[in-house]
Design an enzyme around this catalytic site. Structure first.
Site, PDB file in Angstrom:
ATOM      1  N   TYR A   1       0.681  -1.175   0.083  1.00 38.67           N
ATOM      2  CA  TYR A   1      -0.086   0.183   0.031  1.00 38.67           C
ATOM      3  C   TYR A   1       0.832   1.224   0.136  1.00 38.67           C
ATOM      4  CZ  TYR A   1       1.318   0.227   5.138  1.00 38.67           C
ATOM      5  OH  TYR A   1       1.955   0.319   6.227  1.00 38.67           O
ATOM      6  N   CYS A   2       0.496   2.469  -0.443  1.00 37.11           N
ATOM      7  CA  CYS A   2       0.950   3.626  -0.241  1.00 37.11           C
ATOM      8  C   CYS A   2      -0.051   4.610  -0.244  1.00 37.11           C
ATOM      9  CB  CYS A   2       1.810   3.903  -1.562  1.00 37.11           C
ATOM     10  SG  CYS A   2       0.794   3.861  -3.142  1.00 37.11           S
ATOM     11  N   THR A   3       0.253   5.970  -0.273  1.00 42.98           N
ATOM     12  CA  THR A   3      -0.666   7.290  -0.058  1.00 42.98           C
ATOM     13  C   THR A   3      -2.140   7.011  -0.823  1.00 42.98           C
ATOM     14  OG1 THR A   3       1.263   8.557   0.721  1.00 42.98           O
ATOM     15  CG2 THR A   3      -1.006   9.370   0.303  1.00 42.98           C
TER      16      THR A   3
END
Length: 468
Positions: free
Chosen positions: A322-324
């Site tokens: 996951y990331c922003t």
């Protein structure tokens, strides 16, 4: 025939109404239409190639299309009441602000052609933010009224290759809306501004940059257009990362993971996205080496080699990353697939979409999420977070960090103090003095502004006068 400048003024005099009585938007618009020369239009600089590919951008016709000024003769004879009757009632209502982050990977070799018309449109509509154009697509984040931002996004998607933008919408606090609508014609350093996954930009303009990549990994052969991991929605995410056989990886950088991440996630501790491939190589080196050079049984070389290779493939774990907002995971998942991983999943819409949709009581997120705009960090429901920004290094700082002796407003914080030389700190102090002198210090995202002696003195005098 162009109306004479005196026509509109004489009409006003006939009604005994002074210019100052007119609403500012109408006054500014009428002045621009009546007194400007077509030869000075900014559209004259638009290249023929740009006009051909993006015909919808035509600054010359943008005002002529308004019913109020479409007929020059009626303009001279029109009464004031009729003038105002042509205005849309919705114009008198202040539109709410919205921040929209978006991206799209696409085969876009002629990306540079879009830069000028896109920037002109944003300026015309008073939309601010940051946009990156590259041969692999578009990435950006914009702030403005909903209607204006939607017009910009519609223009971008008028190119068939950029249709279907992946977008995330974030709210703007009432306090920051008040700042936007109440100061300097909507331009304030305290106003919210998104700038994609790049450095924060000022509120009062938009930047459209040309780059080699819309998110920099430094590996041109990795293309999410060709292959990408499986998207997992926020509602299914908890189940996936709760599985003990799933390795959860935070693809963000260390200054982001420091203030919040998912429970049990692996932190690569990278300082930039370029370091992620090296981390993957080191983390899974043993597994990949065994896969490339399986142990060979002299007596049963073919059979044992096939078994070892198959066994090693099974050893590669299931990955959930996951990331922003999701864009870095697109490239990261494509990278892992190229490295032989079979099960690679990533959170659709990123952390922001998860925080927006999942109630806090059901959430596996811990802490706050760093964002690349004036909000600095957000919590569940995308509410404003508690972190500020160190102006010296652009990293988030807490109230406790600002109590540290290593924190100096506009100069350093506990995370950059040791890395900065005395010469760099002195330059920062000199810059800060200029900001204080000219009164252009940034908004609440820049941490606390220490009170000047003059401020204290004036405050004391004010209190004294009140007591008297």
């Amino acid at each position: 025939m162009e109306p004479h400048p005196s026509a509109f003024s004489s009409m006003l005099r006939s009604r005994s109404i002074h210019y100052s009585c007119l609403p500012q938007p109408l006054l500014a618009l009428s002045t621009k239409i009546l007194f400007s020369s077509p030869s000075t239009s900014s559209s004259a600089t638009t290249s023929s190639e740009t006009r051909t590919r993006y015909p919808s951008i035509n600054p010359k016709s943008s005002f002529n299309s308004l019913s109020l000024f479409s007929n020059h003769h009626s303009l001279q004879t029109m009464t004031i009441s009729k003038c105002f009757s042509h205005l849309d009632e919705s114009d008198s209502v202040v539109d709410s602000l919205v921040v929209v982050s978006f991206y799209k990977f696409a085969d876009f070799p002629d990306h540079a052609v879009l830069r000028v018309p896109l920037k002109q449109l944003c300026q015309e509509l008073r939309v601010s933010g940051g946009i990156i154009l590259a041969p692999e697509g578009i990435n950006g984040s914009l702030c403005g009224t909903r209607q204006s931002v939607e017009k910009v996004l519609a223009f971008i998607q008028s190119d068939e290759r950029l249709k279907g933008l992946r977008r995330i919408e974030s709210p703007v606090s009432p306090e920051e809306e008040a700042i936007h609508h109440g100061q300097n014609d909507g331009h304030s350093s305290s106003s919210p501004l998104a700038a994609g996954e790049d450095v924060p930009f000022r509120w009062d303009h938009v930047r459209v940059k040309l780059k080699k990549e819309i998110v920099t990994l430094g590996m041109p052969t990795i293309s999410p257009i060709e292959r990408v991991g499986k998207y997992v929605g926020p509602k299914e995410w908890n189940s996936l990362i709760s599985d003990p056989d799933t390795v959860v990886i935070d693809v963000r950088n260390n200054y982001e993971t420091r203030i919040g991440k998912f429970k049990g996630a692996v932190d690569p501790c990278t300082t930039s996205f370029r370091e992620f491939p090296s981390w993957v190589e080191e983390r899974f080196e043993l597994m990949r080496t065994d896969a490339e050079y399986p142990k060979v049984d002299v007596n049963h070389s073919d059979q044992s080699g096939e078994k070892e290779t198959e066994s090693t493939k099974q050893q590669l774990p299931r990955i959930a990353m996951y990331c922003t907002g999701g864009i870095r995971c697109e490239k990261a998942s494509s990278l892992l697939l190229s490295q032989g991983f079979k099960e690679v999943y990533h959170l659709e819409g990123g952390i922001l979409k998860y925080l927006e949709e999942i109630p806090e009581k059901q959430s596996l997120w811990e802490g706050e999420c760093f964002v690349f705009d004036k909000r600095v960090s957000v919590e569940h429901g995308l509410a404003q977070g508690n972190f500020k920004l160190c102006y010296g290094c652009k990293q988030p700082v807490s109230d406790a960090d600002m109590e540290s002796p290593e924190y100096e407003y506009g100069v350093s914080c506990p995370y950059c103090f040791a890395q900065k030389s005395e010469e760099e700190k002195e330059r920062a102090r000199a810059r800060q003095k200029q900001f204080q002198r000219w009164g252009i210090i940034g908004g609440p995202d820049k941490g606390r502004r220490p009170k000047l002696e003059s401020d204290v003195s004036s405050s004391n005098q004010s209190q004294l006068s009140k007591s008297i």
